[in-house]
Design an enzyme around this catalytic site. Sequence first.
Site, PDB file in Angstrom:
ATOM      1  N   CYS A 150      42.297  46.265  42.257  1.00  0.00           N
ATOM      2  CA  CYS A 150      42.564  46.496  43.525  1.00  0.00           C
ATOM      3  C   CYS A 150      42.920  45.346  44.626  1.00  0.00           C
ATOM      4  O   CYS A 150      44.154  45.066  44.897  1.00  0.00           O
ATOM      5  CB  CYS A 150      41.335  47.295  44.283  1.00  0.00           C
ATOM      6  SG  CYS A 150      41.070  49.031  43.811  1.00  0.00           S
ATOM      7  N   ARG A 151      42.123  44.672  44.832  1.00  0.00           N
ATOM      8  CA  ARG A 151      42.321  43.667  45.889  1.00  0.00           C
ATOM      9  C   ARG A 151      43.044  42.202  45.447  1.00  0.00           C
ATOM     10  O   ARG A 151      44.063  42.057  46.043  1.00  0.00           O
ATOM     11  CB  ARG A 151      40.996  43.215  46.591  1.00  0.00           C
ATOM     12  CG  ARG A 151      40.333  44.137  47.343  1.00  0.00           C
ATOM     13  CD  ARG A 151      38.942  43.873  47.929  1.00  0.00           C
ATOM     14  NE  ARG A 151      38.037  43.773  46.663  1.00  0.00           N
ATOM     15  CZ  ARG A 151      36.609  42.908  46.725  1.00  0.00           C
ATOM     16  NH1 ARG A 151      36.311  42.620  47.942  1.00  0.00           N
ATOM     17  NH2 ARG A 151      35.897  43.118  45.662  1.00  0.00           N
ATOM     18  N   SER A 152      42.492  41.884  44.259  1.00  0.00           N
ATOM     19  CA  SER A 152      43.265  40.548  44.002  1.00  0.00           C
ATOM     20  C   SER A 152      44.620  40.996  43.288  1.00  0.00           C
ATOM     21  O   SER A 152      45.596  39.943  43.619  1.00  0.00           O
ATOM     22  CB  SER A 152      42.272  39.847  42.904  1.00  0.00           C
ATOM     23  OG  SER A 152      41.891  40.562  41.768  1.00  0.00           O
TER      24      SER A 152
ATOM     25  N   ASN B 118      39.597  43.132  39.458  1.00  0.00           N
ATOM     26  CA  ASN B 118      41.191  42.852  39.278  1.00  0.00           C
ATOM     27  C   ASN B 118      41.885  43.920  39.076  1.00  0.00           C
ATOM     28  O   ASN B 118      42.862  43.930  38.427  1.00  0.00           O
ATOM     29  CB  ASN B 118      41.174  41.841  37.983  1.00  0.00           C
ATOM     30  CG  ASN B 118      42.708  41.099  38.074  1.00  0.00           C
ATOM     31  OD1 ASN B 118      43.106  40.710  37.154  1.00  0.00           O
ATOM     32  ND2 ASN B 118      43.125  40.992  39.143  1.00  0.00           N
TER      33      ASN B 118
ATOM     34  N   CYS C  86      38.733  38.864  42.554  1.00  0.00           N
ATOM     35  CA  CYS C  86      37.873  40.067  42.995  1.00  0.00           C
ATOM     36  C   CYS C  86      37.119  40.403  42.082  1.00  0.00           C
ATOM     37  O   CYS C  86      36.920  39.580  41.089  1.00  0.00           O
ATOM     38  CB  CYS C  86      38.562  41.198  43.651  1.00  0.00           C
ATOM     39  SG  CYS C  86      39.587  42.162  42.466  1.00  0.00           S
TER      40      CYS C  86
ATOM     41  N   ASP D  98      36.707  46.392  49.684  1.00  0.00           N
ATOM     42  CA  ASP D  98      36.974  46.911  48.418  1.00  0.00           C
ATOM     43  C   ASP D  98      37.524  48.552  48.434  1.00  0.00           C
ATOM     44  O   ASP D  98      36.685  49.166  48.661  1.00  0.00           O
ATOM     45  CB  ASP D  98      35.729  46.953  47.264  1.00  0.00           C
ATOM     46  CG  ASP D  98      36.404  46.993  45.934  1.00  0.00           C
ATOM     47  OD1 ASP D  98      37.660  47.780  46.024  1.00  0.00           O
ATOM     48  OD2 ASP D  98      35.729  46.596  45.026  1.00  0.00           O
TER      49      ASP D  98
END
Length: 145
Positions: free
Chosen positions: A14-16, A12, A9, A119
């Site tokens: 939140c999402r990934s 690095n 993302c 996000d």
Amino acid sequence: MTQRILFVCIGNICRSPSAHAVLRALRPDWQIDSAGTSDWHAGEAPYAPMQTAAKARGISMADLRARQVASADFDRFDLILAMDAQNLTRTEALRPTGNDTPVHLFTDYEGIADDHVPDPYYTRDFEGCLDLIEACAKGLVARLG
């Protein structure tokens, strides 16, 4: 067969790392990592509200630290999964000449037709993000074994 998967993302945090932690819980025998296309948060732990939402589901990511994706990652991983088209494009720009490691959107594996993982740093929808990540991770495991 052990799979080597990298999630990408922008920052690095939140999402990934969430995808990293979710897939690690589903397939502890696979080699999982995550990275960001920016270096904004290098060395930092995942975003506290994201960690809280994940922890409520029994998923820990407290041990993860942000890092920036690198061209060497194309040799270290069997598959690279981006959270959105912008990060897919940024990741592809790092591809070494002659490398054929697949780079796809993570949502390609969820079977619902979402084209990106929103996000939660901006949307504030940590639960919705985790719901989608869990669906994508289950789809990925179903496809890869």
